[in-house]
Each structure stands twice: as structure tokens, then as C-alpha cells.
Write an enzyme that holds these catalytic residues in place. Structure first.
Site, PDB file in Angstrom:
ATOM      1  N   LYS A 234      41.869  22.041  44.878  1.00  0.00           N
ATOM      2  CA  LYS A 234      41.982  23.433  45.342  1.00  0.00           C
ATOM      3  C   LYS A 234      40.742  23.808  46.145  1.00  0.00           C
ATOM      4  O   LYS A 234      39.629  23.810  45.634  1.00  0.00           O
ATOM      5  CB  LYS A 234      42.145  24.358  44.137  1.00  0.00           C
ATOM      6  CG  LYS A 234      42.146  25.846  44.486  1.00  0.00           C
ATOM      7  CD  LYS A 234      42.169  26.703  43.219  1.00  0.00           C
ATOM      8  CE  LYS A 234      41.923  28.173  43.533  1.00  0.00           C
ATOM      9  NZ  LYS A 234      41.832  28.987  42.298  1.00  0.00           N
ATOM     10  N   LYS A 246      40.342  41.652  43.350  1.00  0.00           N
ATOM     11  CA  LYS A 246      39.551  41.480  42.134  1.00  0.00           C
ATOM     12  C   LYS A 246      38.520  42.594  42.008  1.00  0.00           C
ATOM     13  O   LYS A 246      37.998  43.079  43.024  1.00  0.00           O
ATOM     14  CB  LYS A 246      38.778  40.148  42.178  1.00  0.00           C
ATOM     15  CG  LYS A 246      39.602  38.890  42.104  1.00  0.00           C
ATOM     16  CD  LYS A 246      38.679  37.676  42.214  1.00  0.00           C
ATOM     17  CE  LYS A 246      39.447  36.371  42.188  1.00  0.00           C
ATOM     18  NZ  LYS A 246      39.997  36.072  40.868  1.00  0.00           N
ATOM     19  N   ASP A 257      35.386  28.956  43.859  1.00  0.00           N
ATOM     20  CA  ASP A 257      36.827  28.760  43.723  1.00  0.00           C
ATOM     21  C   ASP A 257      37.311  27.536  44.490  1.00  0.00           C
ATOM     22  O   ASP A 257      38.493  27.208  44.432  1.00  0.00           O
ATOM     23  CB  ASP A 257      37.583  30.015  44.167  1.00  0.00           C
ATOM     24  CG  ASP A 257      38.879  30.209  43.402  1.00  0.00           C
ATOM     25  OD1 ASP A 257      39.006  29.636  42.302  1.00  0.00           O
ATOM     26  OD2 ASP A 257      39.769  30.919  43.896  1.00  0.00           O
ATOM     27  N   ASP A 316      46.481  37.339  43.540  1.00  0.00           N
ATOM     28  CA  ASP A 316      45.287  36.677  43.007  1.00  0.00           C
ATOM     29  C   ASP A 316      45.622  35.375  42.300  1.00  0.00           C
ATOM     30  O   ASP A 316      44.734  34.657  41.858  1.00  0.00           O
ATOM     31  CB  ASP A 316      44.553  37.627  42.053  1.00  0.00           C
ATOM     32  CG  ASP A 316      43.146  37.169  41.731  1.00  0.00           C
ATOM     33  OD1 ASP A 316      42.587  36.376  42.516  1.00  0.00           O
ATOM     34  OD2 ASP A 316      42.607  37.590  40.697  1.00  0.00           O
ATOM     35  N   GLU A 318      46.703  32.716  43.752  1.00  0.00           N
ATOM     36  CA  GLU A 318      46.943  32.000  45.008  1.00  0.00           C
ATOM     37  C   GLU A 318      46.680  30.507  44.916  1.00  0.00           C
ATOM     38  O   GLU A 318      47.222  29.732  45.704  1.00  0.00           O
ATOM     39  CB  GLU A 318      46.078  32.613  46.114  1.00  0.00           C
ATOM     40  CG  GLU A 318      44.658  32.074  46.226  1.00  0.00           C
ATOM     41  CD  GLU A 318      43.800  32.305  44.986  1.00  0.00           C
ATOM     42  OE1 GLU A 318      42.898  31.489  44.728  1.00  0.00           O
ATOM     43  OE2 GLU A 318      44.018  33.292  44.263  1.00  0.00           O
ATOM     44  N   ARG A 320      47.595  28.211  42.781  1.00  0.00           N
ATOM     45  CA  ARG A 320      48.784  27.397  42.502  1.00  0.00           C
ATOM     46  C   ARG A 320      49.712  27.339  43.708  1.00  0.00           C
ATOM     47  O   ARG A 320      50.488  26.396  43.850  1.00  0.00           O
ATOM     48  CB  ARG A 320      49.493  27.932  41.266  1.00  0.00           C
ATOM     49  CG  ARG A 320      50.126  29.288  41.408  1.00  0.00           C
ATOM     50  CD  ARG A 320      50.368  29.945  40.060  1.00  0.00           C
ATOM     51  NE  ARG A 320      49.117  30.319  39.415  1.00  0.00           N
ATOM     52  CZ  ARG A 320      49.030  30.827  38.187  1.00  0.00           C
ATOM     53  NH1 ARG A 320      50.127  31.021  37.476  1.00  0.00           N
ATOM     54  NH2 ARG A 320      47.864  31.139  37.672  1.00  0.00           N
TER      55      ARG A 320
END
Length: 473
Positions: A234, A246, A257, A316, A318, A320
Site C-alpha cells: 500500500k 480525518k 500510510d 477513509d 481507501e 483496501r
């Protein structure tokens, strides 16, 4: 191996003895030492407590030897990479291990030493240099080259995660992959922007289209023989949460992330540097989840690469989505092993904390190998189940799948079940829900970006794909 202090000192270097002693073995060890050493250690109160470090002078006032305490057996069970703590307490110089560890303990401890030398100083005016950091000669019986490779790869992963999002967007992540490919003669293809739609990668496009930093899929290939290994990471370089924005406190660490991408990049570096006999592929959907008029909306229904429809009930969730397209693409080749790494859910941290990432797999041999590798490589993991009774939670009725089931229960498991829907051919599939961050400093693990699971995977893959893939001397 970019950083000199991520490597061991030359074998022929003059060095200072470093003794590592547990509290229960202190008396026996002292009996083997000269009287002047015993007298000095008694005078300074050395009791071999965890992390206690003492330098013993010679008759001329120089450094004769150093002693590092491991504490008692219970302290050693609770911690790992204890030798890493010594590196921050010893004065500059070159050391060698004179006593303290059995052969099977050496890889973990030596790796801890090298990892303790990590510094993220890109944005600081340094007053010192590599010479200020103590060095260590690897014992002749240690696999020094392999340990150095693991350390350098982890350094790369940490650098990528620690870099602020302003300097580590999709383009910069691509540059890092291209640099790694150039180092190991790998090939990289990149699909950009609207071409993602033309190449049937619609979910990656949907997540990244709101940003002025163009979304892309990075596709690295290396090796021409052996089993096929595909790594998917990811690469959300910053996550605002999209229109489901967020809160500020939750956004503060979102530069990490892309920790899944950073971790598979480090794992790929290990595999290539160790010259495995495999056909390696690395897929990284690199995007920024931003807010603009073109952002995906709650309630939108998207069609994934494999034809499944997804209702977006929270923008949020996103990660997956971008992984779904990448996994579907990877699955089309039916690789011998498919590994997915992602900083995916807060639920995983609630369940297991930051230091123990869960992994999911239906392959029992792979599960066992990963659990063993986690122990051998001091790279903690814990298996959680693809729990079939929770499948209805990811089925909203209006579409095939829901990216954010209501209720908030079993969030890591439902995310894993979502991803599994995009892997239909590949038998050996494992998904890792990592944190990618060390909240407070520990031996060998300074606060900041952290790779998780890569060493365990490196150990496990030869167990399930056959030892011939390793090119050991």
C-alpha cells in the site's frame, strides 16, 4: 549498503573486547577475569542489569574492555535485540564480541547492533559523523553479509517512512523504486493518471484522482528463473481521509500510510541483494488520498479490476481499494506466493498493539513458516483468521462489497476478507496489517518509521517454496 554504519567493521581492524553478561552468570564470568577488572567492576557497582554498560581502563588509561549487562532471564524474554542498546552507550571505537551469545543468538543481536546505528538526519545539520558511532567486527561464525543486507534494507524502509509527505509523494516513491531497480538491474513499468482507467485499474484511479500529485501503479520485475513471488504494498503517501476527513490528531502520522510499500521495497531489496533464484514482482499503487471537487464520495459505487462492485461508505477506507486492483492484477499471474503489506486498520492496533502485526493466510504451511520466521528473525507476527461468518459484514446489498462495514467490530478481519475477494487463483496468499511505526525507542528500533514482517517473510518463503531459491555460499 549506503550507510557505512549499517555494516560491520573490517575483520582485520584492531578492536576492543566487548563482554555481554547476564546477571545470573555474572559471578562465573567475574571468576574468569583478572583482579583489576573485578576490582573496577565492583567499585562502579556493575551488576549486569539490563543495559548497564561499563568501560574498564587499562594501566595506561586507555580502554581495555567494555562490559554490557543483559539482566536476568525474564528481562531477556521480554526484550529483543538487546545488543542494540550497547551501541548507544559505548564510546567511539571498534569492538569485538569476546563473550556473551550462543551461535543461534548471534543473528538477532548483530542485527540489533547494526539497526541501532540508524539515524534519520536528512533535515538536520549534523555536528558529528559516522566516526562518532561505535563499530563492531562480526564474529567469524556469523553470516555477516546476510545481516548487513537485512540492516540496509530496513534502513531504506525507515528512510522512506520517515520522509515527510511533502518530499515523499507518489513521484518520489516512484523515484525510490527506480533507484532500487537501477541498483539491481530490475525493470520497472509505471501506469499514470487516466491511463489507470485505460489499463483497468479503476479503484487506484478513484482514490488518487482528487490530488494534483498524479496517482500511479509501480510494477517492478526482477529475475528470470525459479518460483514467482509477488509483493504488493500500500503506497498511500498521505491520507487526509478524503471527504470523510480525518481529525487532526489522526492525520498527524499519515506520512507513514505508505509503510506497506516501504516494507515491500525493503523486502525486495533483501531478495535481490541475496540473489535469490526467483521471479520477483513488486506492485505498488502510489497515490495521495486528498480532497477536491473530483474526490470520490461516500455512497459512490466503483467497479474493480476483477469486475466486483464496491460501495464506498467511507472514503477513509481507501487502502483496501487501491490494494484490490493491485491484488487482482497480481492474481492473474497465479504466482507461487503473493504477499500483501499495508498500514490498513486501526483495529489491528487496538487488538494487538503497535509491535505485533497480524497476518492472514489460508495456507497452513505458509502460516507455520511465518510464525517460525517471526521467532527466528525477532520479527513479531500473530496470525488472525479469515473468519468466514463475518463475510456478510462486507456485503452491503446494493453492491458486491462494502469498503467500510458499519458497526466497527472486527475491522482488521473484515478488511482482510475484503482483500481476499480479489485473490482467487493464488493459493499461497498472505496479508499483513502492519503499523509501520515505532512509538518509543527500543534497542535497535529508534522512534519513527519501522519495517514489520519483512524478515519473517524472507525466512518463510524458502520453507514453502523450497530451499533452492536461496543462493547461499
Amino acid at each position: 549498503m549506503r550507510q557505512s554504519h549499517a555494516a560491520f567493521a573490517a575483520p582485520d581492524s584492531a578492536s576492543i573486547p566487548l563482554h555481554v553478561v547476564g546477571s545470573e552468570g555474572l559471578t562465573a564470568w567475574l571468576d574468569t577475569q583478572p583482579e583489576r577488572v573485578r576490582t573496577w567492576l565492583e567499585a562502579v557497582g556493575f551488576a549486569a542489569k539490563t543495559g548497564q554498560t561499563v568501560c574498564v581502563p587499562d594501566a595506561a588509561g586507555g580502554l581495555a574492555l567494555a562490559v554490557f549487562g543483559l539482566g536476568d532471564a525474564q528481562a531477556r524474554v521480554r526484550g529483543r535485540m538487546a545488543l542494540g542498546a550497547a551501541r548507544g552507550k559505548l564510546p567511539r571505537g571498534i569492538y569485538h564480541l569476546a563473550s556473551g551469545f550462543e551461535d543461534d543468538e548471534l543473528p538477532e543481536q548483530l542485527l540489533g547492533w547494526l539497526l541501532a546505528g540508524y539515524r534519520f538526519d536528512r533535515f538536520r545539520h549534523r555536528t558529528g559523523g559516522d566516526a562518532d558511532i561505535p563499530a563492531l567486527k562480526a564474529p567469524p561464525r556469523a553470516e555477516a553479509r546476510r545481516i548487513e543486507v537485512l540492516a540496509a534494507a530496513e534502513w531504506l524502509t525507515r528512510d522512506l517512512i520517515n520522509t515527510p509527505a511533502s518530499q515523499m509523494g507518489p513521484e518520489e516513491l516512484e523515484t525510490s523504486v527506480l533507484a532500487l531497480a537501477d541498483e539491481f538491474d530490475a525493470q520497472v513499468s509505471v501506469t499514470y493518471g487516466d491511463d489507470l482507467l485505460h489499463e483497468n485499474l479503476p479503484l487506484i484511479h478513484a482514490v488518487g484522482r482528487a490530488s494534483d500529485r498524479i496517482p500511479r501503479l509501480l510494477d517492478l520485475r526482477w529475475g528470470h528463473e525459479g518460483p514467482r513471488i509477488t509483493l504488493v504494498g500500500k503506497g498511500v503517501c498521505f491520507d487526509t481521509g478524503g471527504l470523510n476527513i480525518k481529525p487532526g490528531a489522526s492525520m498527524g502520522l499519515m506520512k507513514k500510510d505508505m509503510g506497506g510499500a516501504a516494507t515491500v521495497i525493503g523486502l525486495a531489496m533483501m531478495i535481490m541483494a541475496l540473489d535469490w533464484k526467483v521471479r520477483l514482482r513488486v506492485l505498488i499503487p502510489a497515490v495521495e488520498n486528498s480532497i477536491s471537487g473530483s474526490a470520490m464520495r461516500p455512497g459512490d459505487i466503483l467497479t474493480a479490476r476483477n469486475g466486483l462492485t464496491v460501495e464506498v461508505n467511507n472514503t477513509d477506507a481507501e487502502g483496501r481499494l487501491v490494494l484490490a486492483d493491485a491484488l487482482a492484477l497480481a492474481d492473474e499471474e497465479n504466482p507461487d506466493a503473493l504477499i500483501c503489506m499495508a498500514t490498513l486498520t486501526g483495529a489491528a492496533r487496538v487488538a494487538l498493539g503497535p509491535d505485533l502485526p497480524p497476518f492472514y493466510t489460508d495456507d497452513e504451511d505458509l502460516a507455520l513458516a511465518l510464525s517460525d520466521g517471526a521467532m527466528v528473525e525477532a520479527d513479531p507476527l500473530w496470525r488472525l483468521p479469515f473468519h468466514a461468518p463475518y463475510e456478510p459484514l462486507i456485503e452491503p446489498g446494493i453492491a458486491d462489497l462494502d469498503n467500510a462495514p458499519s458497526g466497527g467490530m472486527a475491522g482488521s478481519i473484515t478488511a482482510a476478507l475484503f482483500l481476499r475477494r480479489f485473490v482467487q487463483k493464488t493459493r499461497r496468499f498472505a496479508h499483513f496489517d502492519i503499523y509501520g511505526w515505532q512509538p518509543s525507542a527500543m534497542p535497535g528500533r529508534p522512534k519513527g518509521g519501522q519495517g514489520q514482517g519483512a524478515r519473517a517473510v524472507l525466512w518463510a518463503l524458502p520453507e514453502v517454496l523450497g530451499p533452492d531459491i536461496e543462493n547461499r555460499e
